[in-house]
Design a protein around this motif. Structure first.
Motif, short mmCIF file in Angstrom:
data_model
loop_
_atom_site.label_atom_id
_atom_site.label_comp_id
_atom_site.label_asym_id
_atom_site.label_seq_id
_atom_site.Cartn_x
_atom_site.Cartn_y
_atom_site.Cartn_z
N MET A 1 44.87 25.13 36.90
CA MET A 1 44.07 26.27 37.34
C MET A 1 43.45 25.97 38.70
O MET A 1 42.74 25.00 38.84
N GLU A 2 43.79 26.78 39.73
CA GLU A 2 43.22 26.55 41.05
C GLU A 2 42.31 27.70 41.42
O GLU A 2 42.73 28.85 41.50
N LYS A 3 41.04 27.38 41.63
CA LYS A 3 40.09 28.43 41.98
C LYS A 3 40.10 28.65 43.49
O LYS A 3 40.34 27.73 44.26
N LYS A 4 39.81 29.89 43.89
CA LYS A 4 39.73 30.22 45.30
C LYS A 4 38.47 31.06 45.53
O LYS A 4 37.92 31.62 44.58
N LEU A 5 38.07 31.13 46.81
CA LEU A 5 36.93 31.96 47.17
C LEU A 5 37.45 33.35 47.52
O LEU A 5 38.31 33.49 48.39
N PHE A 6 36.97 34.37 46.83
CA PHE A 6 37.38 35.74 47.11
C PHE A 6 36.19 36.51 47.67
O PHE A 6 35.06 36.35 47.20
N ILE A 7 36.47 37.33 48.70
CA ILE A 7 35.40 38.13 49.29
C ILE A 7 35.75 39.60 49.16
O ILE A 7 36.83 40.04 49.57
N ASN A 8 34.85 40.36 48.54
CA ASN A 8 35.05 41.79 48.36
C ASN A 8 34.12 42.52 49.34
O ASN A 8 32.91 42.63 49.11
N ILE B 1 33.04 35.55 45.24
CA ILE B 1 33.20 34.87 43.95
C ILE B 1 34.22 33.75 44.08
O ILE B 1 35.11 33.80 44.91
N TYR B 2 34.01 32.74 43.26
CA TYR B 2 34.90 31.58 43.24
C TYR B 2 35.59 31.62 41.88
O TYR B 2 34.94 31.44 40.85
N ALA B 3 36.89 31.92 41.90
CA ALA B 3 37.55 32.15 40.61
C ALA B 3 39.03 31.86 40.68
O ALA B 3 39.62 31.76 41.76
N ASP B 4 39.61 31.71 39.52
CA ASP B 4 41.06 31.58 39.39
C ASP B 4 41.65 33.00 39.45
O ASP B 4 41.12 33.91 38.79
N LEU B 5 42.71 33.22 40.22
CA LEU B 5 43.25 34.56 40.42
C LEU B 5 43.64 35.21 39.09
O LEU B 5 43.36 36.38 38.86
N GLU C 1 42.43 34.64 36.10
CA GLU C 1 41.22 35.00 35.36
C GLU C 1 40.57 36.24 35.98
O GLU C 1 40.06 37.10 35.28
N LEU C 2 40.63 36.30 37.32
CA LEU C 2 40.03 37.43 38.03
C LEU C 2 40.73 38.73 37.65
O LEU C 2 40.09 39.75 37.36
N MET C 3 42.07 38.70 37.63
CA MET C 3 42.84 39.89 37.28
C MET C 3 42.56 40.30 35.84
O MET C 3 42.44 41.48 35.51
N GLU C 4 42.45 39.29 34.95
CA GLU C 4 42.17 39.56 33.54
C GLU C 4 40.81 40.24 33.39
O GLU C 4 40.65 41.20 32.64
N GLU C 5 39.81 39.74 34.15
CA GLU C 5 38.47 40.31 34.10
C GLU C 5 38.50 41.75 34.62
O GLU C 5 37.84 42.63 34.07
N LYS C 6 39.29 42.01 35.68
CA LYS C 6 39.40 43.37 36.22
C LYS C 6 39.99 44.31 35.18
O LYS C 6 39.52 45.43 34.99
N ARG C 7 41.05 43.82 34.50
CA ARG C 7 41.69 44.65 33.46
C ARG C 7 40.70 44.93 32.33
O ARG C 7 40.62 46.03 31.82
N ARG C 8 39.90 43.90 31.97
CA ARG C 8 38.94 44.08 30.88
C ARG C 8 37.89 45.12 31.25
O ARG C 8 37.58 46.01 30.47
N ARG C 9 37.40 45.04 32.50
CA ARG C 9 36.37 46.00 32.93
C ARG C 9 36.94 47.42 32.99
O ARG C 9 36.28 48.38 32.64
N LYS C 10 38.22 47.54 33.42
CA LYS C 10 38.85 48.85 33.50
C LYS C 10 38.98 49.43 32.09
O LYS C 10 38.69 50.62 31.86
#
Ligand code: SF4
Ligand code: SF4
Length: 163
Positions: free
Chosen positions: A1-8, A129-133, A135-144
């Motif tokens: 699992m590689e985390k990255k910094l994402f900026i929205n 946010i600092y996250a694994d891509l 996990e981030l997509m999964e969280e987006k799907r969950r919120r949707k």
């Protein structure tokens, strides 16, 4: 699992908490929030997949660490600033005291302790946010999915009200 910094960008409110925290932690801020009309753009090292700074450094002082962060080994830096010249964002800057190139290392000391980079930790709106891509997509799907369920619940309540 590689985390990255994402900026929205849509979430940044230009409060500059990231800048203040970074300066407090490192003595100099490695992130700058630029404002263009009504858009705020926090800019810091992108830790590029194909990093020109790594390729150009004549002493191999810049390398990618085990978490994927692009970092500078101060003991090898000779202060030639080739890295700054080739960086598309001119990120590496001159440390006036050490006279060496310095840049964001994604808070290496915090990462060693399992903590997120400080800018991500303090951002009040999750613009950083600092996250694994994945996990981030999964969280987006969950919120949707949550939003859809909530909208359906409201629709059912409205139908029941008008009977
Ligand atoms: S802390 Fe977050 S919201 Fe505040 S300026 Fe930085 S990125 Fe924008
Ligand atoms: S310093 Fe510049 S070129 Fe190097 S990883 Fe950061 S953004 Fe990319």
């Amino acid at each position: 699992m590689e985390k990255k910094l994402f900026i929205n960008l849509g979430r940044c409110i230009a409060c500059r908490a990231c800048e203040v925290a970074c300066e407090k932690e490192h003595g100099i801020s490695f992130i700058t929030v630029y404002e263009f009309r009504d858009i705020a753009v926090p800019l810091n090292c992108r830790h590029c997949e194909k990093a020109p700074c790594i390729e150009v450094c004549p002493t191999k002082a810049i390398y990618r660490d085990e978490d994927g962060a692009v970092v500078i080994d101060e003991s090898k830096c000779i202060g030639c600033y080739m890295c700054s010249a080739v960086c598309p964002y001119a990120i590496p800057i001159v440390d006036p005291i050490k006279e060496l190139a310095v840049k964001c290392d994604l808070c290496a000391e915090r990462r060693k302790e399992g903590r997120d980079p400080l800018c991500a930790a303090v951002c009040p709106t999750d613009a950083i946010i600092y996250a694994d891509l994945n996990e981030l997509m999964e969280e987006k799907r969950r919120r949707k999915a949550e939003r859809i369920v909530e909208a359906q619940r409201k629709a059912v309540e409205t139908l029941a009200y008008f009977g």
